[in-house]
Design a protein around this motif. Structure first.
Motif, PDB file in Angstrom:
ATOM      1  N   ARG A  69      62.464  32.217 -12.216  1.00  0.00           N
ATOM      2  CA  ARG A  69      63.343  31.555 -10.823  1.00  0.00           C
ATOM      3  C   ARG A  69      64.636  32.216 -11.413  1.00  0.00           C
ATOM      4  NH1 ARG A  69      59.191  28.712 -11.757  1.00  0.00           N
ATOM      5  NH2 ARG A  69      58.144  28.092 -10.746  1.00  0.00           N
ATOM      6  N   THR A  70      64.985  31.845  -9.571  1.00  0.00           N
ATOM      7  CA  THR A  70      66.801  33.150 -10.125  1.00  0.00           C
ATOM      8  C   THR A  70      68.287  31.443 -10.349  1.00  0.00           C
ATOM      9  OG1 THR A  70      66.273  34.400  -8.233  1.00  0.00           O
ATOM     10  CG2 THR A  70      68.917  33.787  -7.444  1.00  0.00           C
ATOM     11  N   ALA A  71      68.684  31.445 -10.408  1.00  0.00           N
ATOM     12  CA  ALA A  71      70.068  30.974 -11.029  1.00  0.00           C
ATOM     13  C   ALA A  71      70.937  31.313  -9.406  1.00  0.00           C
ATOM     14  CB  ALA A  71      70.771  30.916 -12.576  1.00  0.00           C
ATOM     15  N   ARG A  99      67.769  25.088 -16.056  1.00  0.00           N
ATOM     16  CA  ARG A  99      68.503  25.070 -15.023  1.00  0.00           C
ATOM     17  C   ARG A  99      67.732  23.111 -15.037  1.00  0.00           C
ATOM     18  NH1 ARG A  99      69.004  27.405  -9.955  1.00  0.00           N
ATOM     19  NH2 ARG A  99      66.202  27.063  -9.328  1.00  0.00           N
ATOM     20  N   LEU A 104      63.833  29.423 -15.914  1.00  0.00           N
ATOM     21  CA  LEU A 104      64.447  30.185 -14.669  1.00  0.00           C
ATOM     22  C   LEU A 104      63.898  31.594 -15.428  1.00  0.00           C
ATOM     23  CD1 LEU A 104      68.473  29.227 -13.832  1.00  0.00           C
ATOM     24  CD2 LEU A 104      65.689  28.501 -13.366  1.00  0.00           C
TER      25      LEU A 104
END
Length: 136
Positions: A69-71, A99, A104
């Protein structure tokens, strides 16, 4: 092998960590993992400067990363570091960037103990003891 204790280190995402869209640029995760490893070592009593005085250093041999996943800019992340395996000269670490409770990015990192003059070096017994959590 070390116990299964996991070390956690907080990281805030700054503008410099992101691309034009405000998402964390993939190379920034490497910096976050490096900070997590360094602080993990410091927490168990291993300091890079002290290793250098002994003519030793750690070098990353390999890293397998999965970007799940994207931060984003301003996120507060947690980098976790856990020892998976230890040999005389190598350390295998499992790291994650989270997060809140969402993973992530995760990585398996193989680090070797090296002589600063060149070549792989066995870790001193005291260093191995610190990594294994059976303090001398």
């Amino acid at each position: 092998m070390a116990d299964s204790a996991t070390y956690s280190f907080p990281v805030r995402v700054y503008y410099e960590d992101t691309d034009f869209s405000g998402n964390v640029y993939h190379a920034a995760y490497l910096k976050f993992f490096e900070r997590g490893r360094t602080e993990f070592l410091r927490d168990v009593g291993i300091h890079h400067f002290e290793l250098a005085v002994q003519g030793l250093a750690f070098a990353v041999c390999s890293m397998q990363i999965e970007f799940l996943r994207t931060a984003h800019i301003d996120d507060l992340l947690t980098v976790t570091t856990e020892v998976n395996a230890i040999t005389g000269a190598r350390l295998v670490l499992r790291q994650q960037i989270l997060r809140a409770d969402t993973v992530l990015t995760e990585a398996e990192v193989v680090v070797a103990s090296i002589r600063m003059s060149g070549g792989v070096a066995r870790m001193p017994k005291q260093l191995l003891a610190l990594l294994r959590s059976d303090k001398p």
